[in-house]
Write an enzyme that holds these catalytic residues in place. Structure first.
Site, mmCIF file in Angstrom:
data_model
loop_
_atom_site.group_PDB
_atom_site.id
_atom_site.type_symbol
_atom_site.label_atom_id
_atom_site.label_comp_id
_atom_site.label_asym_id
_atom_site.label_seq_id
_atom_site.Cartn_x
_atom_site.Cartn_y
_atom_site.Cartn_z
ATOM 1 C CD GLU A 1 -2.448 1.517 2.564
ATOM 2 O OE1 GLU A 1 -3.507 2.129 2.610
ATOM 3 O OE2 GLU A 1 -1.812 1.173 3.574
ATOM 4 C CD GLU A 2 1.763 3.045 3.763
ATOM 5 O OE1 GLU A 2 1.868 4.189 3.282
ATOM 6 O OE2 GLU A 2 0.799 2.697 4.464
ATOM 7 C CG HIS B 1 3.677 5.000 8.788
ATOM 8 N ND1 HIS B 1 3.609 5.467 7.498
ATOM 9 C CD2 HIS B 1 2.886 3.914 8.831
ATOM 10 C CE1 HIS B 1 2.795 4.693 6.787
ATOM 11 N NE2 HIS B 1 2.346 3.744 7.586
ATOM 12 C CD GLU C 1 -6.355 2.666 4.218
ATOM 13 O OE1 GLU C 1 -5.322 2.854 4.894
ATOM 14 O OE2 GLU C 1 -6.341 2.212 3.076
#
Length: 364
Positions: free
Chosen positions: A27-28, A130, A54
């Site tokens: 995804e990133e 993150h 999400e």
């Protein structure tokens, strides 16, 4: 997703539609996995709607921040089925405006698959997201349970819905939606919202125009005072913003940038105190310089009207731009105005009764 899969697999009632559970990665890295599925996988052509899960934080309430496009029946499905609703069209329009430098698989399914969907995300404790502190032990089981209750309920509703067979028939505009304290979701078509917004704006301008048309010099004096008070309010916003930026600059120069991010009360003390202090200072200064002979009650009424005027201008502008987020200034105008009119009528009604009693007493 595994728990929802387990629950659906053990249902005694047959499902009207199939369900695909997509555990994708990358995804990133420019959303490659979702793009690969929706453009190349043979099952992709069978998908009529999707629920995208999400996380932009750790735990808390999962919020519906994107729906559609132009499929109000999906919003209604969430409204009717979600056990613990938490949604706002403001989040959708802010996110889709590009102000937030982020993206989700929702865009891939929408743009490349032309499929309507619902985008949910955890947003609490975003400063951990993150980072090395983004670990599984920080996710509260209560948050997982809450999300599971909502997702399973909405999914059950959708797989039994007749609208899912041909969702394209039900594409007719956007929806205004927002929750009330997480108890219930209010949802109505955007075109209804436009009519409602303009009605509220018209009522506000009539209310202000009636005051401005008072006989004698009262009307002209009211207009001058309203204009001056509006300028004071705008000036207070500017000075408040400037003071907050100065505080932020000082913290940065001291090498303590972002230290407050995980200290809520430090944030309140630094920026809340600066904001409150500057606004109180500006309004106190205006009262002493310009409104020296005005009673506090009259001054309060004047700034009440200023608040209505400014919110109403925002309401008209947002509605003209076609934004569903206009419901926010609409609520900030409609309820205070209605309360003011009802209270004024009530006090007037009581005043008439008092006068009658006095007359009757004098007659006796």
């Amino acid at each position: 997703m595994l728990e929802v899969l387990h629950s659906l697999a053990n249902l005694s009632t047959p499902l009207h539609h199939g369900v695909i559970f997509l555990f994708n990665g990358a995804e990133e890295n420019i959303l490659q996995a979702s793009h690969g599925f929706i453009t190349q996988h043979p099952w992709a052509k069978q998908v009529r709607a999707f629920i995208n899960l999400e996380a932009a934080g750790v735990g808390g309430k999962e919020v519906v921040f994107q729906t559609g496009p132009e499929n109000p029946w999906l919003v209604q499905a969430y409204v009717n089925a979600a056990k613990h609703p938490f949604a706002s069209v403001v989040g959708q329009e802010v996110f889709q405006s590009g102000i937030i430098p982020s993206d989700t698989d929702f865009r891939i399914y929408r743009d490349f698959g032309n499929i309507p969907g619902i985008d949910l995300a955890f947003i609490e404790n975003g400063f951990i997201y993150h980072t090395k502190y983004d670990t599984a032990d920080r996710i509260l089981t209560d948050s997982i349970q809450r999300a599971g209750d909502n997702i399973l309920a909405v999914l059950k509703y959708l797989v039994m819905s007749e609208k899912l067979a041909d969702a394209s028939e039900y594409r007719h505009g956007n929806m205004v939606f927002f929750d009330l304290l997480g108890v219930v979701v209010v949802a109505y078509p955007a075109r209804v919202g436009t009519i409602l917004n303009y009605m509220v704006a018209a009522a506000t301008f009539v209310y202000l125009a009636k005051k401005a048309s008072l006989p004698g010099n009262a009307g002209g004096r009211y207009v001058r005072d309203l204009a001056c008070a509006t300028g004071v309010a705008i000036l207070s916003w500017f000075v408040t913003l400037l003071s907050v930026l100065i505080v932020a600059l000082l913290i940065t120069l001291l090498g303590r940038s972002m230290f407050w991010y995980n200290h809520f009360y430090a944030c309140v003390c630094l920026y809340g105190a600066a904001t409150t202090g500057k606004m109180v200072f500006i309004h106190t200064l205006a009262k002493n310089l310009y409104y020296g002979g005005v009673r506090l009650v009259e001054l309060g009424d004047l700034y009440f009207d200023v608040s209505l005027l400014l919110w109403c201008c925002g309401l008209v502008w947002l509605t003209h731009q076609g934004l569903c987020s206009a419901y926010v200034p609409m609520l900030m105008v409609a309820f205070p105005l209605a309360t003011r009119l009802l209270l004024a009528k009530e006090f007037k009604h009581k005043g008439n009764h008092t006068s009658i009693l006095i007359v009757m007493k004098r007659c006796v």
